[in-house]
Design an enzyme around this catalytic site. Sequence first.
Site, short mmCIF file in Angstrom:
data_model
loop_
_atom_site.label_atom_id
_atom_site.label_comp_id
_atom_site.label_asym_id
_atom_site.label_seq_id
_atom_site.Cartn_x
_atom_site.Cartn_y
_atom_site.Cartn_z
N GLY A 268 0.82 -1.20 0.00
CA GLY A 268 0.00 0.00 0.00
C GLY A 268 0.86 1.26 0.00
O GLY A 268 0.66 2.16 -0.82
N GLU A 271 6.97 3.96 4.62
CA GLU A 271 7.27 5.10 5.49
C GLU A 271 8.70 5.61 5.43
O GLU A 271 9.18 6.20 6.41
CB GLU A 271 6.96 4.69 6.93
CG GLU A 271 7.93 3.65 7.55
CD GLU A 271 7.47 2.20 7.47
OE1 GLU A 271 6.67 1.89 6.56
OE2 GLU A 271 7.91 1.39 8.30
N ASN A 272 9.43 5.46 4.32
CA ASN A 272 10.81 5.95 4.22
C ASN A 272 10.94 7.34 4.85
O ASN A 272 10.10 8.20 4.63
CB ASN A 272 11.22 6.04 2.75
CG ASN A 272 10.74 4.87 1.94
OD1 ASN A 272 11.15 3.75 2.19
ND2 ASN A 272 9.82 5.11 1.02
N HIS A 304 -1.08 6.50 8.68
CA HIS A 304 -0.28 5.36 9.11
C HIS A 304 1.21 5.59 8.79
O HIS A 304 2.06 5.47 9.67
CB HIS A 304 -0.79 4.09 8.42
CG HIS A 304 -0.01 2.86 8.72
ND1 HIS A 304 -0.41 1.97 9.69
CD2 HIS A 304 1.14 2.38 8.20
CE1 HIS A 304 0.47 0.98 9.75
NE2 HIS A 304 1.42 1.20 8.85
N GLU A 305 1.50 5.94 7.56
CA GLU A 305 2.90 6.10 7.17
C GLU A 305 3.52 7.31 7.88
O GLU A 305 4.67 7.26 8.30
CB GLU A 305 3.05 6.23 5.65
CG GLU A 305 2.41 5.09 4.83
CD GLU A 305 2.78 3.69 5.28
OE1 GLU A 305 3.83 3.52 5.94
OE2 GLU A 305 2.01 2.75 4.98
N HIS A 308 4.45 6.42 11.44
CA HIS A 308 5.68 5.62 11.54
C HIS A 308 6.89 6.51 11.82
O HIS A 308 7.92 6.02 12.28
CB HIS A 308 5.95 4.86 10.25
CG HIS A 308 5.35 3.49 10.18
ND1 HIS A 308 5.41 2.59 11.22
CD2 HIS A 308 4.70 2.84 9.18
CE1 HIS A 308 4.83 1.45 10.87
NE2 HIS A 308 4.37 1.58 9.63
N GLU A 327 4.48 -2.04 13.45
CA GLU A 327 3.26 -2.14 12.64
C GLU A 327 1.99 -2.22 13.49
O GLU A 327 1.01 -1.50 13.23
CB GLU A 327 3.35 -3.33 11.67
CG GLU A 327 4.42 -3.17 10.59
CD GLU A 327 4.27 -1.93 9.72
OE1 GLU A 327 3.21 -1.27 9.76
OE2 GLU A 327 5.24 -1.60 9.00
N1 BES Z 1 6.03 -0.67 6.36
C1 BES Z 1 4.86 -0.98 5.61
C2 BES Z 1 5.12 -1.23 4.17
C3 BES Z 1 5.70 -2.60 3.89
C4 BES Z 1 4.91 -3.69 4.00
C5 BES Z 1 6.98 -2.77 3.50
C6 BES Z 1 5.44 -4.95 3.72
C7 BES Z 1 7.52 -4.01 3.23
C8 BES Z 1 6.74 -5.10 3.33
C9 BES Z 1 3.84 0.15 5.70
O1 BES Z 1 3.95 0.96 6.81
C10 BES Z 1 2.50 -0.50 5.79
O2 BES Z 1 2.22 -1.10 6.78
N2 BES Z 1 1.70 -0.39 4.75
C11 BES Z 1 0.44 -1.05 4.65
C12 BES Z 1 -0.71 -0.10 4.75
C13 BES Z 1 -1.05 0.24 6.16
C14 BES Z 1 -2.13 1.28 6.24
C15 BES Z 1 -1.46 -0.93 6.99
C16 BES Z 1 0.42 -1.73 3.32
O3 BES Z 1 1.29 -1.42 2.50
O4 BES Z 1 -0.43 -2.57 3.09
ZN ZN Z 2 3.15 0.20 8.58
#
Ligand code: BES
Ligand code: ZN
Length: 880
Positions: A268, A271-272, A304-305, A308, A327
């Site tokens: 989705g 959060e870099n 969310h991002e 982080h 997370e």
């Molecule tokens: N840190 C994650 C992105 C991520 C997920 C990187 C899996 C590598 C592997 C990001 O903060 C995240 O959790 N994104 C979610 C959306 C969020 C609203 C729950 C996502 O990408 O589904």
């Molecule tokens: Zn996340």
Amino acid sequence: MPAEDAPMIRLEDYRPSDWLIDTVDLDIVLDATKTRVRALLKLRPNPHGRPGAPLVLDGDELTLGSIALDDVPLDPGLYSATPQTLTLASPPDRPFSLRLETELDPGANTKLMGLYRSSGVYCTQCEADGFRRITYFLDRPDVMSVYTVRLEAAKAEAPVLLANGNLVAAAELPGGERHFAVWHDPHPKPAYLFALVGGKLDHVRQPYVTAEGRKVELAVYVEPGKAGRAGWALDSLVRCMRWDERVFGRNYDLDVFNVVAVSDFNMGAMENKGLNIFNDKYVLADPQTASDGDYASIEAIIAHEYFHNWTGNRITCRDWFQLCLKEGLTVFRDQEFSSDERSRPVKRIADVRTLRATQFSEDAGPLAHPVRPRAYKEINNFYTPTVYEKGAEVIRMLKVLIGDDAFERGMDLYFERCDGTAATIEEFLDCFIETSGQDLAHFAQWYEQAGTPTVVAAGRYDAAAKSYTLDLAQSTPRTPGQPQKVPLVIPVALGLVGRSGDLPLSSISPALKAGGVVVLDQPSLSVTFTGLSEAPAPSLLRGFSAPVRLELDLGDAELLRLFTADSDSFNRWQALQTVATRALVRAGASGDLGGLDAKAGELAQALEGFLAGPATADPAFAAQALRLPGPADIAREIGKDVDPDAVFAAHRKLAREIGAALAGPLAALHAGLREAGPYSPAAGPAGRRALRNEALGLLALGAPAEASRLTQAQFADADNLTDRLAALAAMTLIPGEAREELIARFASLYAGEPLVLDKWLMAQALIPEDGTLDRVRGLMGHPAFSPGNPNRVRALIGGFAANLTQFNRADGAGYGFIAGIVIELDRANPQVASRLLGSFKSWRMLEDGRRELAKSALAMVAATPGLSRDVADIAARSLA
Ligand code: BES
Ligand code: ZN
């Protein structure tokens, strides 16, 4: 190494890195096929590591161009380089520098990990272990470094050059065709938070001043021509930044915050530090191309991002076993934000629906694992609903158990104590042990034990003693690798509901805590409430105070009374769901639909009364009440020997009868809730649209001829995507010519809008009819589909895999289709393939015939040579 032989990585084997990297200087010359990366790493021995240890840097599909130690080219005898590692067997026992050069082909990177190109835009995705696809590195989250990044590119190809942190220099190069930018991020960070972007992008921006007085430039970057769709994301960013200042006391800490939308993205969003990269689906919005649901998810994911930045970036994870530390906590924070921005009970209902649909089903199947797993082969397979959603529930329970005040002070302590470190769950919990004075050792079992506990509740009223005794018992089913379970600490928020509302809770039991919470921390316990002059109806697990299954010995009549009388909105909704679920489980498990007529009548009557009353004062809640548990919810509740066709038939019959019985009021609701005035995504109008469209959906089953007319009119009159999509969805329930015409009209109306066409693809993939598999196969040849784009694949193929009756066709063709696609996709993009294979996670609950067919499809995947670690791991665990 064949994927099946990949080593198991275990939490108990954790040891600190032998080497640290204090600074990283990257010099990257972007090119579609030959991107040159020069890295200067300043290394030193870790005082907590083993003295004299070799230096082993991680790589992934890398080739080393050159290497120099303290600026002297390194003798080939002193190192060895493979695509996966760069080893210095006897590095100097002191700080030193390494200069490394690698060359990358971003255009050929179909895995979308590391540096790749998406519609001509260079971008990166480094979590969890993608940085090692850019340069050799200690790619682990407890190695934190300060980064300086110089980017160079042709101006025509990449006029925008972004990286983490603050911009420190930028200029044209001699000749005028090329330019560069230098970014510096003063905050030490793990490599997974590194990011860069280069390309032709438009942006919208806004200055922001933090509560502490820091001036920040906020910007959202999108494909050229789409800046008109970036405003909502920017607005959401401003609101969530203010919220984090107000609620958690957290301020932003750089001079710029950039968000970039790209069209090819495995997840989705990411959060870099200072440079969040998003799937464009979670950024772009205007009334014509985004639904109310999209506006809400953009708001939630932007938040969310952004959140982080403190829970993930300032405080990161020591190792990937601690993933829920960032997370689960950040999901909790984004859920709280959305609750404050919108309706709290409606948000809770939506989150619990998701939790049950995704996490409870994971917990009940072969892929079950604890919130903090103890071992993994492929970390990318552990970004799961258990780590995320159950992880957030654990935080919420902690808050209920220690109280708001100790929770708030515990968070403050955590931010203060752990800032700048790579932390563990233990360090997090220690903060709350200190502020609450409670021993949380038993509570911490929530992180260790997989499986969804069942709480069985039974109550007795003693009229003579004016007392009510509630018996609670808990048990957790066995899960893979965990045959034995311990009792958990389960906060059961409750009320006792009498004829005119909540009765006072009075008990001498120590299990009853302030705020009406009974803490069930043993296999079973009884609580006697006194001073009750009438028999109460128990309202248990208010607000869904714990992620458990509740079995309650309460009759349907009493539940329907709670539906009208409970002061807890969540439990009002739950009461009605329970009545419907019980009837559907009975009918779906036995195939005998006879009992459903009477139940449909009772439910219709309750809903009619509800709709005639003050229900429409909170339309978003009313919409939730109107929505029956779906076929997948029923299948999950039945849990074994499931025949999806029987479940679907039961669901259809109940929905049809309720729809028919309420045809009048539903049509009136549909007519009465028409929005006047221009579209607004705000919670108020969105809630009215939700109720109106929920009514249309029920009507489509109960009174299809009338619904078909209303639907076509709604489609023609709509000024927004929400109403058009609802019309499309309602129409997919009514087979015939008119449906096919509407499907065709939708496609021509939104030609050239890939994100809208994803919804069109998905709506068709979800049609619960035998022809759907052929339809989906046909749509794979439609210009709107493209197998290389994760959003297209998730919409069409993922949509089909979520179609209960068609994925689970009795002839097994659905399984074969998905297995074949997984095998093919795996060659290009293992992460997308492995997530798709996760659709098989509930195969063991099916009846014999389907179970065997699903098993052989899984076995076919597992037996395919050359699988990625991602897919091999899911296949093996699914079959174990
Ligand atoms: N840190 C994650 C992105 C991520 C997920 C990187 C899996 C590598 C592997 C990001 O903060 C995240 O959790 N994104 C979610 C959306 C969020 C609203 C729950 C996502 O990408 O589904
Ligand atoms: Zn996340």
